[in-house]
Design an enzyme around this catalytic site. Structure first.
Site, PDB file in Angstrom:
ATOM      1  N   CYS A  96      -1.358  -3.099  -0.091  1.00  0.00           N
ATOM      2  CA  CYS A  96      -2.772  -3.503  -0.139  1.00  0.00           C
ATOM      3  C   CYS A  96      -3.837  -2.517   0.055  1.00  0.00           C
ATOM      4  CB  CYS A  96      -2.927  -4.724   0.948  1.00  0.00           C
ATOM      5  SG  CYS A  96      -1.588  -5.861   1.160  1.00  0.00           S
ATOM      6  N   LEU A 115      -0.859  -6.752  -1.866  1.00  0.00           N
ATOM      7  CA  LEU A 115       0.404  -6.566  -2.623  1.00  0.00           C
ATOM      8  C   LEU A 115       1.239  -7.400  -1.851  1.00  0.00           C
ATOM      9  CD1 LEU A 115       2.381  -4.958  -4.476  1.00  0.00           C
ATOM     10  CD2 LEU A 115       2.348  -3.035  -2.970  1.00  0.00           C
ATOM     11  N   ILE A 151       4.656  -8.355  -0.228  1.00  0.00           N
ATOM     12  CA  ILE A 151       5.835  -7.915   0.104  1.00  0.00           C
ATOM     13  C   ILE A 151       6.661  -8.729   1.080  1.00  0.00           C
ATOM     14  CG2 ILE A 151       6.991  -6.076   1.245  1.00  0.00           C
ATOM     15  CD1 ILE A 151       5.245  -3.934  -0.398  1.00  0.00           C
ATOM     16  N   VAL A 187      12.573  11.279 -12.349  1.00  0.00           N
ATOM     17  CA  VAL A 187      11.871  11.741 -13.448  1.00  0.00           C
ATOM     18  C   VAL A 187      11.782  13.106 -13.383  1.00  0.00           C
ATOM     19  CG1 VAL A 187       9.722  12.200 -11.819  1.00  0.00           C
ATOM     20  CG2 VAL A 187       9.268  11.451 -14.300  1.00  0.00           C
TER      21      VAL A 187
END
Length: 502
Positions: free
Chosen positions: A2, A46, A48, A262
């Site tokens: 958030c 957000l 969760i 990555v």
């Protein structure tokens, strides 16, 4: 988790909504706001924990108290036990902070273990804002004569207010009546200067177990999620340890563990991460970064981290590409931030200046306390740019206490003693031997980002060290040029973590 905006005083609601809209990326699942007297609270969520019922601003049963929070309260179950389950209406960890403050007032902040930035208004209209002890979660404020504004990111503030913006200090709370007050320290107060080690580099199982147990508990506490969680796996020691513990937890709970790596094609990080993932049996994902990918991500990375420091930018570019990919699969990830600062992983710790144990201990304490200016800022911004939360188990309060209580001689290098040897020995058998003994590489180097960015940097016009800005080299000048384009003439002060106009 958030983004928040708060205002107290002569509130301009339209301005506050504009601020909230500028950080929509931090919480793409829901938006909420509340006005109570001269206090305004806004939240980008957000989801969760308790996806269905955890919307914010959160209020108590009688509707007299309100809270917005960004972060995770890892001991929320213990707080529920202490305060009584009858108070709680959701499974959200943020509700534990709401009731702790409702019941105890500002003293309730002492109950909270986790990473957070929060704003709270009680039944009398009294306003309180607070940030966790290490500043894992970001918070900024601007104090004007008639109103004080708070937000999760610099970009939230109106350009007219940006010259006033400061980083809200970690471990502090602020109210109109009490002003700015420290409520906790970054380094636990009960840590004492470490005793001298009789045999530097030689330790018993008891010490190894204390290190291992504290880190295992920290990782497991951060596995809570109703929507899936993964691990950023660089292939280095620290993220491999986190992944190993998370993999054991996932197996016990019959759940998958996605890991994400990555790097440029042929990079050492990709190869090492693959070895770890195969050893642990994780659901592994690789993102191969090209020069074109890095060039496209570069301005986004500079804007996301709100910084132009070369080491931060080099690591932010692959981090951003990783976050973009991972965010489509999980809402939260674990990372290895903090281990190098706690266990002396960087090469400069072992240069002549810190050859004395006391000097090394002091530098470790200093760098842990300063993490919110640099690596934690990069970690938070690159993940939250795509609405994903990063969790940092090595910076758990208990891990910090254990690590900084170790005699500093045990963290010094020497014949037969590589950096972080104690940490390596504590997790012997948990990760492949080749990874356990792998040498330290900066993420931007191991991922290949430094090399693939060279061409992109050459194509950016350099800026002379004018306008009162010290630029250390051509690379930083190139990143600064992007900064000026992306952040409307605002620059960060590298040492203080504050912001000013150029």
């Amino acid at each position: 988790m958030c983004g928040i905006v708060a205002a107290v005083g002569d509130v301009n609601e339209e301005l506050c909504r504009e601020m909230l809209g500028r950080i929509e990326h931090r919480g793409p699942d829901d938006t909420g706001e509340i006005r109570r007297g001269d206090v305004w609270l806004g939240h980008q969520r957000l989801s969760i924990m308790d996806v269905d019922k955890g919307s914010q601003p959160m209020t108590g049963a009688d509707g007299s108290t309100y809270l917005v929070a960004n972060g995770e309260i890892y001991n929320h179950r213990h707080i529920r036990e202490d305060l009584g389950h009858r108070l709680f209406e959701t499974g959200s960890d943020s509700e534990a902070a709401l009731h702790a403050l409702t019941v105890d007032g500002p003293v309730g902040l002492a109950r909270l273990r986790g990473m957070f930035a929060l704003a709270f208004v009680d039944a009398n209209g009294d306003f309180l804002v607070a940030r966790d002890s290490l500043g894992v979660k970001p918070l900024y404020w601007a104090r004007r004569e008639n109103v004080t504004l708070f937000a999760s990111e610099l970009r939230a503030f109106d350009p007219a207010d940006r010259p006033l913006v400061e980083s809200f200090p970690p471990g502090h709370c602020w109210s109109r009546s009490g002003g700015l007050v420290r409520f906790t320290d970054a380094i636990p107060a009960r840590i004492r200067p470490a005793r001298r080690a009789e045999q530097p580099g030689v330790w018993d199982e008891k010490l190894l177990k204390s290190v291992r147990d504290s880190i295992v508990a920290a990782v497991e506490n951060r596995m809570m999620s109703d929507v899936g969680i993964g691990v950023f796996l660089s292939g280095g020691l620290d993220s491999a340890i986190v992944a190993a513990i998370a993999a054991e937890y996932a197996k016990r709970h019959d759940q998958p563990l996605p890991t994400f790596a990555v790097g440029a094609r042929g990079s050492s990080d990709l190869a090492a991460a693959r070895v770890v993932a195969e050893f642990l049996g994780t659901e592994h994902h690789e993102i191969v970064m090209t020069s074109a990918d890095a060039a496209a991500a570069l301005p986004k990375a500079v804007r996301a981290i709100e910084h132009y420091d070369p080491s931060l930018v080099r690591s932010a570019v692959p981090n951003l590409l990783l976050a973009e990919y991972a965010s489509k699969r999980v809402h939260a990830v674990l990372t290895g931030e903090g281990a190098d600062e706690l266990f002396a992983g960087y090469s400069y710790y072992h240069d002549g200046e810190f050859g004395d144990p006391d000097a090394l201990q002091a530098e470790l304490v200093r760098t842990v306390g300063e993490l919110h200016h640099l690596n934690l800022q990069r970690c938070d911004r690159t993940t939250m740019a795509y609405g994903m939360e990063a969790r940092v188990p090595f910076l758990d309060r208990d891990v910090i206490e254990v690590a900084l209580s170790i005699p500093p001689e045990h963290k010094m290098t020497g014949p037969g003693i590589e950096e972080k040897k104690l940490l390596r020995d504590a997790f012997a058998g948990w990760v492949p031997e080749s990874i356990l003994r792998r040498g330290k590489e900066q993420f931007g180097d191991g991922s290949g980002a430094k090399d693939v960015l060279e061409q992109a940097v050459r194509e950016v016009p350099e800026i002379a060290a004018a306008e009162g800005v010290e630029l250390r080299n051509a690379e930083e000048a190139a990143f600064y040029a992007i900064w000026r384009d992306e952040l409307d003439g605002i620059r960060p002060d590298r040492t203080l973590g504050l912001f000013a106009t150029t």
